[in-house]
Design an enzyme around this catalytic site. Structure first.
Site, PDB file in Angstrom:
ATOM      1  N   ASP A  96       0.813  -1.219   0.000  1.00 59.14           N
ATOM      2  CA  ASP A  96       0.000   0.000   0.000  1.00 59.14           C
ATOM      3  C   ASP A  96       0.848   1.273   0.000  1.00 59.14           C
ATOM      4  O   ASP A  96       0.340   2.353   0.301  1.00 59.14           O
ATOM      5  CB  ASP A  96      -0.943   0.010   1.216  1.00 59.14           C
ATOM      6  CG  ASP A  96      -2.293  -0.628   0.895  1.00 59.14           C
ATOM      7  OD1 ASP A  96      -2.608  -0.787  -0.304  1.00 59.14           O
ATOM      8  OD2 ASP A  96      -3.025  -0.964   1.845  1.00 59.14           O
ATOM      9  N   LYS A 155      -0.237   4.709  -1.256  1.00 55.84           N
ATOM     10  CA  LYS A 155      -1.183   5.559  -0.523  1.00 55.84           C
ATOM     11  C   LYS A 155      -0.512   6.822   0.014  1.00 55.84           C
ATOM     12  O   LYS A 155      -1.195   7.770   0.392  1.00 55.84           O
ATOM     13  CB  LYS A 155      -1.837   4.769   0.615  1.00 55.84           C
ATOM     14  CG  LYS A 155      -2.884   3.787   0.106  1.00 55.84           C
ATOM     15  CD  LYS A 155      -3.630   3.142   1.235  1.00 55.84           C
ATOM     16  CE  LYS A 155      -4.654   2.162   0.699  1.00 55.84           C
ATOM     17  NZ  LYS A 155      -5.132   1.250   1.751  1.00 55.84           N
ATOM     18  N   HIS A 208      -3.316   4.098  -6.170  1.00 55.19           N
ATOM     19  CA  HIS A 208      -2.220   3.787  -5.244  1.00 55.19           C
ATOM     20  C   HIS A 208      -1.416   2.574  -5.719  1.00 55.19           C
ATOM     21  O   HIS A 208      -0.241   2.431  -5.385  1.00 55.19           O
ATOM     22  CB  HIS A 208      -2.717   3.613  -3.801  1.00 55.19           C
ATOM     23  CG  HIS A 208      -3.382   2.312  -3.482  1.00 55.19           C
ATOM     24  ND1 HIS A 208      -4.697   2.070  -3.753  1.00 55.19           N
ATOM     25  CD2 HIS A 208      -2.900   1.182  -2.903  1.00 55.19           C
ATOM     26  CE1 HIS A 208      -5.001   0.846  -3.339  1.00 55.19           C
ATOM     27  NE2 HIS A 208      -3.940   0.281  -2.826  1.00 55.19           N
ATOM     28  N   HIS A 230      -2.168  -6.087  -6.373  1.00 53.81           N
ATOM     29  CA  HIS A 230      -2.898  -6.659  -5.233  1.00 53.81           C
ATOM     30  C   HIS A 230      -4.404  -6.394  -5.252  1.00 53.81           C
ATOM     31  O   HIS A 230      -5.136  -6.998  -4.484  1.00 53.81           O
ATOM     32  CB  HIS A 230      -2.273  -6.253  -3.890  1.00 53.81           C
ATOM     33  CG  HIS A 230      -2.486  -4.827  -3.469  1.00 53.81           C
ATOM     34  ND1 HIS A 230      -1.769  -3.777  -3.990  1.00 53.81           N
ATOM     35  CD2 HIS A 230      -3.342  -4.276  -2.580  1.00 53.81           C
ATOM     36  CE1 HIS A 230      -2.161  -2.650  -3.425  1.00 53.81           C
ATOM     37  NE2 HIS A 230      -3.128  -2.921  -2.571  1.00 53.81           N
ATOM     38  N   HIS A 231      -4.860  -5.476  -6.106  1.00 55.36           N
ATOM     39  CA  HIS A 231      -6.321  -5.266  -6.219  1.00 55.36           C
ATOM     40  C   HIS A 231      -6.901  -5.880  -7.489  1.00 55.36           C
ATOM     41  O   HIS A 231      -8.082  -5.704  -7.773  1.00 55.36           O
ATOM     42  CB  HIS A 231      -6.668  -3.775  -6.146  1.00 55.36           C
ATOM     43  CG  HIS A 231      -6.528  -3.215  -4.761  1.00 55.36           C
ATOM     44  ND1 HIS A 231      -7.430  -3.504  -3.756  1.00 55.36           N
ATOM     45  CD2 HIS A 231      -5.578  -2.420  -4.211  1.00 55.36           C
ATOM     46  CE1 HIS A 231      -7.034  -2.891  -2.639  1.00 55.36           C
ATOM     47  NE2 HIS A 231      -5.914  -2.237  -2.895  1.00 55.36           N
ATOM     48  N   ASP A 273      -4.883  -9.438   2.136  1.00 58.96           N
ATOM     49  CA  ASP A 273      -5.328  -8.040   2.216  1.00 58.96           C
ATOM     50  C   ASP A 273      -6.837  -7.965   2.471  1.00 58.96           C
ATOM     51  O   ASP A 273      -7.292  -7.219   3.338  1.00 58.96           O
ATOM     52  CB  ASP A 273      -4.963  -7.331   0.897  1.00 58.96           C
ATOM     53  CG  ASP A 273      -5.242  -5.837   0.933  1.00 58.96           C
ATOM     54  OD1 ASP A 273      -5.174  -5.241   2.028  1.00 58.96           O
ATOM     55  OD2 ASP A 273      -5.541  -5.271  -0.138  1.00 58.96           O
TER      56      ASP A 273
HETATM   57 FE   LIG Z   1      -4.350  -1.554  -1.423  1.00 51.73          FE
END
Ligand SMILES: [Fe+2]
Length: 374
Positions: free
Chosen positions: A172, A175, A200, A225-226, A254
């Site tokens: 992350d 971010k 991000h 990761h998304h 996550d």
């Molecule tokens: Fe994330």
């Protein structure tokens, strides 16, 4: 007649005795006299009195059958602390536009991977992770630890574990460039805010490309990761074949970590609901094998947890059954005629199938409640 119990005596520093918690063993003074019996609630007055009497540690009498009552850490607190400090330093360097050194973080991850591999439990001790919620970057640290456990159970190689741990810690990172007022919005995000947040992933990849020489495999984790295996995720709308297994592991960790934590806009979801969600997403959003491996090794309870039973009674988890972690061994909370709280003999829920757990008791409210009984 029952065999004689074998007893072990272990020195416990006073700092380990936390007011409001249940004592999982009997405490003795050096003359072998009982200071407090197991199953009692530790009061601040008790701890204060010990301090006044000059104790810095006490002896805990642990019955052989109770050894499991000493909760095991997932990974050692020292390594967690060092990792969080090193992450803080990396983020500070990056915020100043400097090039961070990743070497200390690499050493932390290598140590974490070693500890995860050496962990003798067959279950993933997830509740323990929650204890560190007050620290910054805890989410990323938890995601890294959960990811490493999943990878171990999937049989990944040592080098993959290191890459996974690093990528998960930094997942992350992007971010940093998202305005905090958007990240911490208490209400629903607008479409525009959501679009900004999605960036991000790509921000992290760009920062790492520019400022580090990390392998592609590590940098892919923040970027992917998304992503969801059916192509419904963000930011590149990649499918399963187009993502790395390390990213797919981090995605599961996550989701689990995010849903089981409080957020400014919602409370943490109960673990059974999160598991339902993961199972519902397996095979179309999240990697089936990763989710199955994770759930198979997940322990929803930790030794010492207070739970509510279908009979309305309260109980304490005293052992985890690695084969059936959802059916732990428990002791039911009772009260004697004088009103003293104690715990019953052990009941193995894998045999007592009519008895079900209907919820966990919030420790904080439990402590307040107990204090009113005094
Ligand atoms: Fe994330």
């Amino acid at each position: 007649m029952k065999d004689a119990y074998r007893i072990k005596k272990v020195k416990i520093p006073l700092s380990e005795l936390k007011a409001g918690e249940l004592l999982p063993f009997t405490l003795l003074n050096p003359q072998d006299q009982v200071l407090l019996s197991r199953g009692q609630i530790i009061t601040s007055e008790f701890v204060e009195k010990l301090k006044e009497d000059g104790y810095s540690s006490v002896l805990a009498e642990i019955l052989e059958e109770d050894e499991g009552l000493v909760a095991k850490e997932d990974i050692s607190p020292e390594i967690k602390k060092k990792t969080l400090e090193n992450m803080q330093e990396i983020l500070e360097d990056l915020s100043r536009g400097e090039t961070p050194s990743i070497v200390p973080l690499e050493q932390n991850v290598s140590q974490m991977a070693k500890e995860v591999k050496a962990h003798e439990e067959l279950v993933i001790p997830l509740i323990q992770l929650k204890k560190h919620d007050d620290l910054t970057f805890t989410h990323s640290l938890n995601v890294a630890v959960i990811s490493l456990f999943i990878a171990k159970f999937l049989g990944l190689k040592d080098e993959e574990l290191i890459h996974l741990g690093l990528g998960a810690l930094l997942h992350d990172l992007g971010k940093l460039l998202i305005p905090p007022e958007i990240l911490n919005k208490p209400s629903n995000l607008s479409e525009k805010d959501y679009e900004i947040i999605q960036k991000h992933t790509i921000f992290a990849k760009n920062i790492l490309d520019e400022k580090t020489r990390l392998p592609e495999r590590v940098k892919e984790i923040p970027l992917q990761h998304h992503e969801r295996i059916d192509g419904s995720g963000y930011i590149l709308r990649l499918t399963k074949e187009e993502t790395s297994v390390l990213s797919r592991i981090t995605a599961v960790a996550d989701v689990y970590e995010a849903l089981t934590s409080d957020r400014p806009y919602r409370k943490a979801l109960p673990i059974p609901e999160v598991i339902e969600y993961l199972m519902g997403s397996a095979g179309h959003k999240l990697d089936d094998e990763v989710v199955t491996t994770f759930i198979r090794h997940l322990s929803p309870y930790q030794v010492g947890d207070l739970i509510k039973l279908s009979t309305g009674e309260e109980a304490m988890v005293s052992k985890i059954n690695p084969v059936l972690p959802f059916r732990p061994v428990i002791r039911i909370k009772k009260q004697d005629e004088q009103g003293n709280v104690y715990f019953s003999e052990e009941i193995d829920l894998s045999y007592s199938l009519t008895l079900t757990i209907i919820g966990e008791i919030d420790m904080k409210s439990q402590i307040d409640l107990e204090r009113t009984i005094l």
